[in-house]
Design an enzyme around this catalytic site. Sequence first.
Site, PDB file in Angstrom:
ATOM      1  N   LYS A  44     -13.929 -12.574   3.180  1.00 59.99           N
ATOM      2  CA  LYS A  44     -12.818 -12.917   2.285  1.00 59.99           C
ATOM      3  C   LYS A  44     -11.482 -12.637   2.969  1.00 59.99           C
ATOM      4  CE  LYS A  44     -13.325  -8.370   0.130  1.00 59.99           C
ATOM      5  NZ  LYS A  44     -13.988  -7.637  -0.970  1.00 59.99           N
ATOM      6  N   TYR A 262      18.953   0.693  10.074  1.00 58.28           N
ATOM      7  CA  TYR A 262      19.452   0.638   8.695  1.00 58.28           C
ATOM      8  C   TYR A 262      19.359   2.007   8.040  1.00 58.28           C
ATOM      9  CZ  TYR A 262      19.138  -4.491   8.811  1.00 58.28           C
ATOM     10  OH  TYR A 262      19.294  -5.813   9.099  1.00 58.28           O
TER      11      TYR A 262
END
Length: 369
Positions: A44, A262
Site C-alpha cells: 500500500k 528562520y
Amino acid sequence: MPTERAAAHARAGAYLEVDLSAVQENYRRLSGRLGRAECAAVVKADAYGLGVAKVAPALWAAGARRFFVALPDEAIAVRKVLPTAQVFVLGGLFGGAERDYLAHGICPVLNSLGEIAAWRALPPAERPPAAIQFDSGLSRLGLPADEAARLIDDPSLLEGIELGFLMSHLACAEEQEHPLNSRQRQAFSDFCRRFPRMRRSFANSSGIFLGSEYHFDIARPGVALYGGNPTPGCENPMASCVRLRSRILQVRDIARGESVGYGATFTATQPTRIATVATGYADGYSRYLSNIGRLWLADYCVPIVGRISMDLITLDVSGLPADISMPGALVDLIGERETIDDIAEKAGTIPYEVLTSLGGRFHRTYKEA
Ligand SMILES: *Cc1c(COP(=O)(O)O)cnc(C)c1O
C-alpha cells in the site's frame, strides 16, 4: 534517453536509491522465519513510498504471490505490473467501485455484513476470491463482534462467495509483552474455529516476530520488507533498502553571535562554517529534526543547525576538511548509518511515516540484483 537521464541526474538536488535486492532479501528472511506459512506482501501507499511499479515485480520475483493494498486504485496499479498476482484491497469494497473489482480481477477484504451482502449480489462468475476481516481488538475495520456472531449463526450469508482466507490485524504487535496480542490471537482463533478449513491471516511485520503461534497460514508484512525494524528496541533483523543523498549548494563562514535560518533558532557561539543542502521538509524530511537531526558527510557525522526549511537544510561543518564540505559534495541523509528508525525516533514518529513521506522531487534510482 540515457543522456536525458544523465541530465536529470545532474540537475537534481537529491538522490533516492532504492535497493530492490535488499527488499528481496528481506522477503526471503521473513519467508524463512515463517516456515510453512505463506509470506504475502503489503504494498500500500506506493509500496511505503518506495515505488510500487518497481517493488511489486521485485517481490514477485522473490516469490510473493499475494499482495495487499489500501485502495482500489492502488490495486489497479499492482494489476498493471503483475497481471496474475492476487491483489487484496484492505479498505473493503468502497461502495460504488464494485464494478472495478470485477473488471480488474481485484479481491476485496470484506469488512462488514453489508459488504458481504453487496459482494454476493454481483454476478458470481465474474467475482474474484474475497477475504473476510474480523475485528479482534483494533476497533478499526472488519466485522465487529455482533456481526461476527450473526455470521457464525448463519453461515449461509457466505453462500456462493469464494473465500480465500479469514484475517485480522494486531494493534500492538511491536510491543512483545503487550497483553492485547494474545487476547487478539485468542479472539481470532475462536472466530476461525467456526469456519474450519478456512485459511487464516493474522501477522503483520512485527507479528511475525511474536512467535509461530502468531503465524497462522498467511502473514502480511509491510514495513519490514522495506527495512523498518519490526522489533523496536532490539537489533534490526532486516536489511536497509533506501539511501537518500543530497548535494551541498553553498558553504559560508559565520562569526560568533550570528544566527542561522528562520526564527534564528541557532546562534553561533564561535566562528562556524555552515553548509546548505538541497533538501527540506517538502521532500518529507521532517521539520522536527531542526537542530536535533544529523547526517553524514563522508565519514563525518554532522549536526543540523537552525530550522529545516521547505527546500533546504543547514549543517554545522566546522572542523571538516574544506575539500570535503564543499559545494557539489553529497551528504547522506538516510542510509545504513542514519536509518529510517533513527530518524523516526528523533522526529517523534515511526519508520512507516519516514518512508511514506519521501517526496517526489528526488532523482530516483533502483538497484537490482
Ligand atoms: C499496513 C497493514 C499491514 C502491514 O503492516 P506492517 O506493520 O507494515 O507490516 C498488514 N495488515 C494490515 C491490515 C495493514 O493495514
